[in-house]
Design a protein around this motif. Structure first.
Motif, PDB file in Angstrom:
ATOM      1  N   VAL A   1      10.825  12.176   0.606  1.00 21.87           N
ATOM      2  CA  VAL A   1       9.826  11.253   0.927  1.00 21.87           C
ATOM      3  C   VAL A   1      10.563  11.126   2.972  1.00 21.87           C
ATOM      4  CG1 VAL A   1       8.853   9.235   1.810  1.00 21.87           C
ATOM      5  CG2 VAL A   1       9.011   9.427  -0.660  1.00 21.87           C
ATOM      6  N   ALA A   2       9.224  11.266   3.081  1.00 16.05           N
ATOM      7  CA  ALA A   2       9.733  11.827   4.876  1.00 16.05           C
ATOM      8  C   ALA A   2       8.449  10.931   5.771  1.00 16.05           C
ATOM      9  CB  ALA A   2       9.764  12.908   5.160  1.00 16.05           C
ATOM     10  N   ALA A   3       8.392  10.411   6.837  1.00 18.45           N
ATOM     11  CA  ALA A   3       7.547  10.234   7.953  1.00 18.45           C
ATOM     12  C   ALA A   3       8.076  11.185   9.214  1.00 18.45           C
ATOM     13  CB  ALA A   3       7.857   8.403   8.027  1.00 18.45           C
TER      14      ALA A   3
ATOM     15  N   THR B   1       4.339  11.573  -5.317  1.00 12.00           N
ATOM     16  CA  THR B   1       5.306  11.954  -5.367  1.00 12.00           C
ATOM     17  C   THR B   1       4.910  12.820  -7.123  1.00 12.00           C
ATOM     18  OG1 THR B   1       6.788   9.808  -4.302  1.00 12.00           O
ATOM     19  CG2 THR B   1       7.753  11.337  -6.323  1.00 12.00           C
ATOM     20  N   GLY B   2       4.632  12.006  -7.579  1.00 13.24           N
ATOM     21  CA  GLY B   2       3.820  12.379  -9.025  1.00 13.24           C
ATOM     22  C   GLY B   2       3.388  13.769  -8.711  1.00 13.24           C
ATOM     23  N   TYR B   3       2.242  13.404  -8.017  1.00 11.98           N
ATOM     24  CA  TYR B   3       1.722  14.780  -7.203  1.00 11.98           C
ATOM     25  C   TYR B   3       1.677  15.798  -6.508  1.00 11.98           C
ATOM     26  CZ  TYR B   3      -2.025  17.751  -5.664  1.00 11.98           C
ATOM     27  OH  TYR B   3      -3.262  18.668  -5.283  1.00 11.98           O
ATOM     28  N   ALA B   4       3.607  16.358  -6.305  1.00 11.10           N
ATOM     29  CA  ALA B   4       4.868  16.062  -5.636  1.00 11.10           C
ATOM     30  C   ALA B   4       4.539  17.768  -6.521  1.00 11.10           C
ATOM     31  CB  ALA B   4       5.074  16.130  -4.699  1.00 11.10           C
ATOM     32  N   VAL B   5       5.414  16.714  -7.781  1.00 12.44           N
ATOM     33  CA  VAL B   5       5.526  16.903  -8.752  1.00 12.44           C
ATOM     34  C   VAL B   5       5.111  18.044  -9.609  1.00 12.44           C
ATOM     35  CG1 VAL B   5       6.848  17.099 -11.468  1.00 12.44           C
ATOM     36  CG2 VAL B   5       7.655  15.023  -9.052  1.00 12.44           C
ATOM     37  N   THR B   6       4.284  17.943 -10.049  1.00 13.75           N
ATOM     38  CA  THR B   6       3.084  18.675 -10.669  1.00 13.75           C
ATOM     39  C   THR B   6       2.298  19.553  -9.437  1.00 13.75           C
ATOM     40  OG1 THR B   6       1.467  16.691 -11.410  1.00 13.75           O
ATOM     41  CG2 THR B   6       0.316  18.484 -10.852  1.00 13.75           C
ATOM     42  N   VAL B   7       2.675  20.282  -8.283  1.00 11.97           N
ATOM     43  CA  VAL B   7       2.067  21.178  -7.553  1.00 11.97           C
ATOM     44  C   VAL B   7       3.486  21.509  -7.484  1.00 11.97           C
ATOM     45  CG1 VAL B   7      -0.052  20.272  -6.516  1.00 11.97           C
ATOM     46  CG2 VAL B   7       1.747  19.733  -5.228  1.00 11.97           C
ATOM     47  N   GLY B   8       4.507  21.379  -7.390  1.00 14.17           N
ATOM     48  CA  GLY B   8       6.045  21.832  -7.310  1.00 14.17           C
ATOM     49  C   GLY B   8       5.988  21.679  -5.750  1.00 14.17           C
ATOM     50  N   ALA B   9       6.126  20.353  -4.859  1.00 16.07           N
ATOM     51  CA  ALA B   9       5.951  20.779  -3.546  1.00 16.07           C
ATOM     52  C   ALA B   9       7.397  20.265  -3.163  1.00 16.07           C
ATOM     53  CB  ALA B   9       4.782  19.377  -2.918  1.00 16.07           C
ATOM     54  N   GLN B  10       8.175  19.831  -2.360  1.00 19.56           N
ATOM     55  CA  GLN B  10       9.981  19.785  -2.609  1.00 19.56           C
ATOM     56  C   GLN B  10       9.780  18.048  -1.887  1.00 19.56           C
ATOM     57  OE1 GLN B  10       9.149  23.020  -1.269  1.00 19.56           O
ATOM     58  NE2 GLN B  10       9.901  23.165  -3.654  1.00 19.56           N
ATOM     59  N   ALA B  11       8.205  17.838  -0.880  1.00 15.87           N
ATOM     60  CA  ALA B  11       8.872  16.573  -0.271  1.00 15.87           C
ATOM     61  C   ALA B  11       6.992  16.240  -0.301  1.00 15.87           C
ATOM     62  CB  ALA B  11       9.080  16.782   1.185  1.00 15.87           C
ATOM     63  N   VAL B  12       7.306  14.627  -0.073  1.00 11.49           N
ATOM     64  CA  VAL B  12       5.628  13.743   0.391  1.00 11.49           C
ATOM     65  C   VAL B  12       5.985  13.595   2.299  1.00 11.49           C
ATOM     66  CG1 VAL B  12       4.463  11.972  -0.060  1.00 11.49           C
ATOM     67  CG2 VAL B  12       5.468  13.219  -1.881  1.00 11.49           C
TER      68      VAL B  12
ATOM     69  N   ARG C   1       0.205  -1.190   0.438  1.00 15.01           N
ATOM     70  CA  ARG C   1       0.080  -0.199   0.285  1.00 15.01           C
ATOM     71  C   ARG C   1       0.826   1.170   0.278  1.00 15.01           C
ATOM     72  NH1 ARG C   1      -4.499   1.221   5.084  1.00 15.01           N
ATOM     73  NH2 ARG C   1      -1.835   0.688   5.945  1.00 15.01           N
ATOM     74  N   ASN C   2       2.066   0.886   0.741  1.00  8.92           N
ATOM     75  CA  ASN C   2       2.399   2.953   1.393  1.00  8.92           C
ATOM     76  C   ASN C   2       3.358   3.247  -0.230  1.00  8.92           C
ATOM     77  OD1 ASN C   2       1.540   3.654   3.335  1.00  8.92           O
ATOM     78  ND2 ASN C   2       2.492   2.851   4.978  1.00  8.92           N
ATOM     79  N   MET C   3       3.992   1.871  -1.109  1.00 10.00           N
ATOM     80  CA  MET C   3       5.012   2.215  -2.249  1.00 10.00           C
ATOM     81  C   MET C   3       3.721   2.449  -3.024  1.00 10.00           C
ATOM     82  SD  MET C   3       7.527  -0.176  -4.178  1.00 10.00           S
ATOM     83  CE  MET C   3       8.382  -0.469  -2.837  1.00 10.00           C
ATOM     84  N   ILE C   4       2.550   2.006  -3.073  1.00  6.43           N
ATOM     85  CA  ILE C   4       1.743   2.821  -4.524  1.00  6.43           C
ATOM     86  C   ILE C   4       1.479   4.185  -3.767  1.00  6.43           C
ATOM     87  CG2 ILE C   4      -0.693   2.616  -4.902  1.00  6.43           C
ATOM     88  CD1 ILE C   4       0.090  -0.892  -4.983  1.00  6.43           C
TER      89      ILE C   4
ATOM     90  N   PHE D   1      12.117   1.108   5.199  1.00 10.09           N
ATOM     91  CA  PHE D   1      11.314   1.091   3.759  1.00 10.09           C
ATOM     92  C   PHE D   1      11.471   3.313   3.722  1.00 10.09           C
ATOM     93  CE2 PHE D   1       7.481   2.974   2.689  1.00 10.09           C
ATOM     94  CZ  PHE D   1       7.269   1.540   1.205  1.00 10.09           C
ATOM     95  N   VAL D   2      11.481   3.998   4.478  1.00 11.97           N
ATOM     96  CA  VAL D   2      11.625   5.160   3.907  1.00 11.97           C
ATOM     97  C   VAL D   2      12.783   5.937   4.188  1.00 11.97           C
ATOM     98  CG1 VAL D   2      11.459   7.539   5.474  1.00 11.97           C
ATOM     99  CG2 VAL D   2       9.312   5.652   6.138  1.00 11.97           C
ATOM    100  N   GLU D   3      14.005   5.099   4.443  1.00 10.68           N
ATOM    101  CA  GLU D   3      15.169   5.499   3.388  1.00 10.68           C
ATOM    102  C   GLU D   3      14.998   5.166   2.544  1.00 10.68           C
ATOM    103  OE1 GLU D   3      17.649   3.336   6.346  1.00 10.68           O
ATOM    104  OE2 GLU D   3      17.281   5.356   7.954  1.00 10.68           O
ATOM    105  N   LYS D   4      14.975   3.670   1.286  1.00  7.78           N
ATOM    106  CA  LYS D   4      15.100   3.807   0.582  1.00  7.78           C
ATOM    107  C   LYS D   4      14.143   4.353  -0.932  1.00  7.78           C
ATOM    108  CE  LYS D   4      17.068  -0.951   0.880  1.00  7.78           C
ATOM    109  NZ  LYS D   4      17.471  -0.338   2.436  1.00  7.78           N
ATOM    110  N   MET D   5      12.367   4.878  -0.483  1.00  8.30           N
ATOM    111  CA  MET D   5      11.483   5.601  -0.455  1.00  8.30           C
ATOM    112  C   MET D   5      12.089   6.798  -1.013  1.00  8.30           C
ATOM    113  SD  MET D   5       8.766   3.654  -2.117  1.00  8.30           S
ATOM    114  CE  MET D   5       8.379   4.858  -2.167  1.00  8.30           C
ATOM    115  N   ASP D   6      12.819   7.859  -0.585  1.00  8.94           N
ATOM    116  CA  ASP D   6      13.251   8.713   0.541  1.00  8.94           C
ATOM    117  C   ASP D   6      14.252   8.811  -1.483  1.00  8.94           C
ATOM    118  OD1 ASP D   6      13.475  11.740   1.015  1.00  8.94           O
ATOM    119  OD2 ASP D   6      15.674  10.276   1.413  1.00  8.94           O
ATOM    120  N   ALA D   7      15.124   7.934  -1.068  1.00 11.85           N
ATOM    121  CA  ALA D   7      16.655   7.818  -2.893  1.00 11.85           C
ATOM    122  C   ALA D   7      15.923   7.689  -3.942  1.00 11.85           C
ATOM    123  CB  ALA D   7      17.478   6.833  -2.024  1.00 11.85           C
ATOM    124  N   VAL D   8      15.017   6.571  -3.481  1.00  9.96           N
ATOM    125  CA  VAL D   8      14.224   6.714  -5.108  1.00  9.96           C
ATOM    126  C   VAL D   8      13.684   7.445  -5.278  1.00  9.96           C
ATOM    127  CG1 VAL D   8      12.546   4.975  -4.401  1.00  9.96           C
ATOM    128  CG2 VAL D   8      13.889   4.845  -7.219  1.00  9.96           C
TER     129      VAL D   8
END
Length: 221
Positions: free
Chosen positions: A156-158, A108-119, A99-102, A138-145
């Motif tokens: 990506v931050a928690a 992340t796509g939405y963040a690019v669209t609205v000009g956000a720096q992070a999710v 779920r969370n990867m999806i 998981f958070v560390e690797k999602m942030d990296a990718v």
């Protein structure tokens, strides 16, 4: 320029606190919610109401068409919602596959669209035992990718990763938040059941802070 973050906002108490934390920290916030066929879909009504009251841009994305690849969880399939504490093995039935990867990929796509720096999303220390996609690695690797997946890097931050639910609630109470505006119960009935893992953890958090949960619970709870 004010930094912008996308907050994955379920309508539950953790993401509700996170939403307000982002605003308190001075970020411009875009809230993003998902309908993935969860039986507790009424949490989305809470999310809509809060964002409307605060004037926060809010998108609800319907991804129920993906149900076939996210099946097998008691939150999305015709399985009984287990009762008791999160540490029990039965609570693994509430894991929604990937779920969370999806959700983070879409956010992340939405963040690019609205000009956000992070999710930002509301994973916390109490989730680690049951949910692999709420663990620090998981958070560390999602942030990296996600920083290399587009021309525009998105983090990506928690922010609550090192906290448990009681500590998150304490943070929200210190901000004067009203938790009547949240929904936690995995059963989407008129009142919270008080017995599912989500309710048990929520009630424990309120007890740890010496305050009464303002939500109404079923009489048999």
């Amino acid at each position: 320029m004010t930094d912008t973050v996308v907050v994955i906002y379920s309508g539950g108490m953790d993401s509700y606190t996170l939403l307000h934390q982002a605003r308190t920290d001075g970020y411009a916030v875009h809230a993003l919610s998902f309908n993935y066929g969860q039986r507790h879909v009424r949490e989305l009504d809470c999310a809509r109401a809060v964002c409307e009251r605060l004037g926060i841009p809010h998108k609800v994305i319907d991804i129920r068409a993906m149900a076939e690849v996210m099946a097998g969880s008691s939150l999305t399939s015709d399985l009984a919602v287990p009762e008791g504490h999160y540490q029990e093995d039965s609570m693994k039935s509430t894991v929604v596959p990937n779920r969370n990867m999806i959700l983070l990929s879409l956010a992340t796509g939405y963040a690019v669209t609205v000009g956000a720096q992070a999710v930002w999303y509301g994973a916390h220390g109490g989730d680690h035992a049951i949910y692999p996609d709420c663990r620090p690695e998981f958070v560390e690797k999602m942030d990296a990718v996600c920083r290399v997946a587009n021309y525009e890097p998105v983090g990506v931050a928690a922010p609550f990763m090192a906290m448990d639910k009681g500590e998150i609630l304490a943070r929200g109470l210190a901000m004067g938040l009203d938790y009547r505006q949240t929904w936690t119960c995995y059963n989407g009935r008129e009142q919270a059941c008080g017995r599912c893992g989500a309710c048990v953890e929520r009630l424990e958090a309120f007890a740890a802070n010496g305050v009464t949960d303002p939500l109404m619970y079923e009489a048999s709870a």
